[in-house]
Design a protein around this motif. Sequence first.
Motif, PDB file in Angstrom:
ATOM      1  N   LYS A   1     -17.422 -11.463 -33.965  1.00 50.81           N
ATOM      2  CA  LYS A   1     -16.733 -11.062 -31.855  1.00 50.81           C
ATOM      3  C   LYS A   1     -14.943 -11.270 -32.305  1.00 50.81           C
ATOM      4  CE  LYS A   1     -16.947 -11.199 -27.147  1.00 50.81           C
ATOM      5  NZ  LYS A   1     -17.773 -10.221 -26.943  1.00 50.81           N
ATOM      6  N   PRO A   2     -13.858 -10.380 -32.233  1.00 50.65           N
ATOM      7  CA  PRO A   2     -12.932 -10.806 -32.155  1.00 50.65           C
ATOM      8  C   PRO A   2     -12.727 -11.108 -30.830  1.00 50.65           C
ATOM      9  CG  PRO A   2     -12.740  -8.873 -32.903  1.00 50.65           C
ATOM     10  CD  PRO A   2     -14.938  -9.146 -32.557  1.00 50.65           C
ATOM     11  N   LEU A   3     -11.096 -12.358 -30.655  1.00 53.02           N
ATOM     12  CA  LEU A   3     -11.275 -12.503 -29.466  1.00 53.02           C
ATOM     13  C   LEU A   3      -9.664 -12.104 -29.325  1.00 53.02           C
ATOM     14  CD1 LEU A   3     -13.506 -15.631 -28.651  1.00 53.02           C
ATOM     15  CD2 LEU A   3     -13.577 -13.560 -27.767  1.00 53.02           C
ATOM     16  N   VAL A   4      -8.967 -12.203 -28.606  1.00 52.48           N
ATOM     17  CA  VAL A   4      -7.354 -11.255 -28.772  1.00 52.48           C
ATOM     18  C   VAL A   4      -6.630 -12.770 -27.368  1.00 52.48           C
ATOM     19  CG1 VAL A   4      -7.844  -9.555 -29.829  1.00 52.48           C
ATOM     20  CG2 VAL A   4      -7.291  -9.567 -27.175  1.00 52.48           C
ATOM     21  N   ALA A   5      -5.287 -12.756 -27.177  1.00 55.77           N
ATOM     22  CA  ALA A   5      -4.737 -13.091 -25.957  1.00 55.77           C
ATOM     23  C   ALA A   5      -3.307 -12.688 -25.934  1.00 55.77           C
ATOM     24  CB  ALA A   5      -5.008 -14.408 -26.602  1.00 55.77           C
ATOM     25  N   PRO A   6      -3.303 -11.665 -25.573  1.00 51.24           N
ATOM     26  CA  PRO A   6      -1.471 -11.231 -25.314  1.00 51.24           C
ATOM     27  C   PRO A   6      -0.624 -11.921 -25.416  1.00 51.24           C
ATOM     28  CG  PRO A   6      -3.487  -9.222 -25.178  1.00 51.24           C
ATOM     29  CD  PRO A   6      -4.029 -10.381 -24.392  1.00 51.24           C
ATOM     30  N   GLU A   7       1.061 -11.501 -25.405  1.00 48.18           N
ATOM     31  CA  GLU A   7       1.791 -11.948 -24.299  1.00 48.18           C
ATOM     32  C   GLU A   7       2.244 -10.796 -24.256  1.00 48.18           C
ATOM     33  OE1 GLU A   7       1.489 -16.665 -26.754  1.00 48.18           O
ATOM     34  OE2 GLU A   7       2.689 -15.922 -26.818  1.00 48.18           O
ATOM     35  N   MET A   8       3.661 -10.881 -23.004  1.00 56.03           N
ATOM     36  CA  MET A   8       3.963  -9.261 -22.716  1.00 56.03           C
ATOM     37  C   MET A   8       4.780  -9.602 -22.571  1.00 56.03           C
ATOM     38  SD  MET A   8       1.864  -6.983 -23.502  1.00 56.03           S
ATOM     39  CE  MET A   8       3.087  -5.500 -22.952  1.00 56.03           C
ATOM     40  N   GLU A   9       6.438  -9.871 -23.322  1.00 52.67           N
ATOM     41  CA  GLU A   9       7.548  -9.203 -22.751  1.00 52.67           C
ATOM     42  C   GLU A   9       8.611  -8.319 -21.954  1.00 52.67           C
ATOM     43  OE1 GLU A   9       8.737 -12.761 -26.437  1.00 52.67           O
ATOM     44  OE2 GLU A   9       9.500 -11.298 -26.822  1.00 52.67           O
ATOM     45  N   PHE A  10       8.982  -9.083 -21.627  1.00 52.21           N
ATOM     46  CA  PHE A  10       9.490  -7.586 -20.550  1.00 52.21           C
ATOM     47  C   PHE A  10      11.281  -7.999 -20.165  1.00 52.21           C
ATOM     48  CE2 PHE A  10       6.695  -9.376 -17.523  1.00 52.21           C
ATOM     49  CZ  PHE A  10       7.598  -9.616 -16.503  1.00 52.21           C
ATOM     50  N   TYR A  11      11.657  -7.353 -19.995  1.00 54.06           N
ATOM     51  CA  TYR A  11      13.286  -7.196 -19.237  1.00 54.06           C
ATOM     52  C   TYR A  11      12.874  -7.068 -17.860  1.00 54.06           C
ATOM     53  CZ  TYR A  11      16.065  -8.750 -23.168  1.00 54.06           C
ATOM     54  OH  TYR A  11      16.794  -9.928 -24.082  1.00 54.06           O
ATOM     55  N   LEU A  12      13.663  -7.895 -16.914  1.00 58.77           N
ATOM     56  CA  LEU A  12      13.825  -7.035 -14.783  1.00 58.77           C
ATOM     57  C   LEU A  12      15.949  -6.851 -14.785  1.00 58.77           C
ATOM     58  CD1 LEU A  12      12.413 -10.026 -13.040  1.00 58.77           C
ATOM     59  CD2 LEU A  12      11.221  -8.000 -14.208  1.00 58.77           C
ATOM     60  N   THR A  13      15.699  -5.380 -14.531  1.00 56.16           N
ATOM     61  CA  THR A  13      17.017  -5.609 -14.767  1.00 56.16           C
ATOM     62  C   THR A  13      17.493  -4.601 -13.070  1.00 56.16           C
ATOM     63  OG1 THR A  13      16.818  -2.461 -15.543  1.00 56.16           O
ATOM     64  CG2 THR A  13      16.621  -4.300 -17.396  1.00 56.16           C
ATOM     65  N   LYS A  14      18.522  -4.532 -12.822  1.00 57.74           N
ATOM     66  CA  LYS A  14      19.314  -3.575 -12.462  1.00 57.74           C
ATOM     67  C   LYS A  14      18.239  -1.773 -12.225  1.00 57.74           C
ATOM     68  CE  LYS A  14      23.916  -5.521  -9.860  1.00 57.74           C
ATOM     69  NZ  LYS A  14      25.027  -5.215 -10.363  1.00 57.74           N
ATOM     70  N   ARG A  15      18.229  -1.450 -10.599  1.00 53.48           N
ATOM     71  CA  ARG A  15      18.073   0.395 -11.348  1.00 53.48           C
ATOM     72  C   ARG A  15      18.720   0.730 -11.709  1.00 53.48           C
ATOM     73  NH1 ARG A  15      13.986   0.533  -6.450  1.00 53.48           N
ATOM     74  NH2 ARG A  15      14.097   2.878  -7.055  1.00 53.48           N
ATOM     75  N   ASN A  16      18.999   1.480 -12.639  1.00 59.11           N
ATOM     76  CA  ASN A  16      19.599   2.605 -12.946  1.00 59.11           C
ATOM     77  C   ASN A  16      19.179   3.982 -13.098  1.00 59.11           C
ATOM     78  OD1 ASN A  16      20.871   3.742 -15.114  1.00 59.11           O
ATOM     79  ND2 ASN A  16      21.603   2.057 -16.533  1.00 59.11           N
ATOM     80  N   ASP A  17      20.344   4.499 -13.000  1.00 61.31           N
ATOM     81  CA  ASP A  17      19.530   6.640 -12.540  1.00 61.31           C
ATOM     82  C   ASP A  17      20.359   6.841 -13.453  1.00 61.31           C
ATOM     83  OD1 ASP A  17      21.994   6.566 -11.331  1.00 61.31           O
ATOM     84  OD2 ASP A  17      21.528   7.455  -9.594  1.00 61.31           O
ATOM     85  N   ASP A  18      21.337   6.755 -14.416  1.00 63.51           N
ATOM     86  CA  ASP A  18      22.136   7.067 -15.574  1.00 63.51           C
ATOM     87  C   ASP A  18      21.941   6.399 -17.222  1.00 63.51           C
ATOM     88  OD1 ASP A  18      24.498   8.465 -17.147  1.00 63.51           O
ATOM     89  OD2 ASP A  18      25.733   8.160 -15.499  1.00 63.51           O
TER      90      ASP A  18
END
Length: 448
Positions: A130-147
């Motif tokens: 029986k496998p067990l996993v634990a993900p670690e999620m990295e991400f950035y917060l940025t200003k809104r950008n429409d271009d």
Amino acid sequence: MNKIEAFLKEHRITEVECMVSDLTGIARGKIAPTAKFMSEKGMRLPESILLQSVTGDYVDDDVYYDLLDPADIDMICKPDDDGIYLVPWAIEPTAQIIHDCYDKHGVPIEMSPRNLLKKVLRLYAEKGWKPLVAPEMEFYLTKRNDDPDLPLQPPIGRSGRQETGRQSFSIDAANEFDPLFEDMYDWSEAQGLDLDTLIHEEGTAQMEINFRHGDPLHLADQVLVFKRTMREAALKHDVTATFMAKPITNEPGSAMHLHQSIVDAKTGENIFSNPDGSMSELFLNHIGGLQRYIPEVLPMFAPNVNSFRRFLPDTSAPVNVEWGVENRTAGLRVPDSTPQNMRLENRLPGADANPYIAIAASLMCGYLGMVKRIAPSAPVQGRAYERRNLRLPFSLESALERMEQCRDIQEVLGEKFCRGYIAVKRAENENYKRVISSWEREFLLLTV
């Protein structure tokens, strides 16, 4: 009254988001009134969405018709009792329910990422593991950008200032976005997500959320839901959350580190450690399998052109499949832990990877190492960044070629899935090459 019906009644749900994950990890499906959902007990969707690229395009007709019915028929999507979550940001009481994909005869659709992970987990179950996993999620917060031609900028925090410099593990820097994270945690708690710690990572306004270890299918579902939740919380506070592998020039990339271990299905004992606490032969074989096969399945960890920007030199990403104890410069890290918590951290997958596909690929590589008794290389001592043996492909194109040529992978995952996945990624790559970049305009426009 079944589990789903009880949930909908308890929370007075009026709408249901019926969804499946495509190859990219985009939630696709239908939104139905609760009464209609309960009367139909599922939904029908064109099976073609499983060959849809991130741009919404499809693969060439000759590949498409060879993998799917040329009549573009529907698949039958059935809700999973364990895949039901609230949508806390919705105005009306709404639930999101993850579905599984079947053909009209009730056979699981091979191209479905969730079915792929189930297929790998069955291999483990057949061995009593029986496998067990634990993900670690990295991400950035940025200003809104429409271009899309403009570079991303750090957002403005509570202080009224943009973050500058590297703020690794800074509590105050993370608290700059405290109202956003309060919403994220409240919504995640309402959904029952197994979140653990919040960390400010190395990049400017780069964060990491860790999940508690558990069942791989359940955690893959949670990552899919969490990414939606994080984006919605960011939008509420007028910023953007991005899980691109390399969204900002000269900043570190974002990974989805996967901690994985295996227990005996009957006893619950960790089979990665011996009674004396040392690493077991099966653990070493698991590492050997990851070393042998990660270079063959790299597109499942790095699925986009942008993914390979994370592997450039001096980007804080381990561009190798070396292994070592407590060594973050190695692609495969063995954290210092108790015998029952003996595990491996696969540091290669990007945050942009489909969680079902990345977890399936990581567990499959280890499984093949165990059944084939593949011995690992010697553990690396010191810095592994400069290691050149066990080298990974440098680009998506070369990585897809290696995946296409690996028969062992196709035998486990299925030839149809591998062909379809490779075809979709090649279609995306061709689409990318049609776009003229700002670098080309800057350096070639008036010089060549």
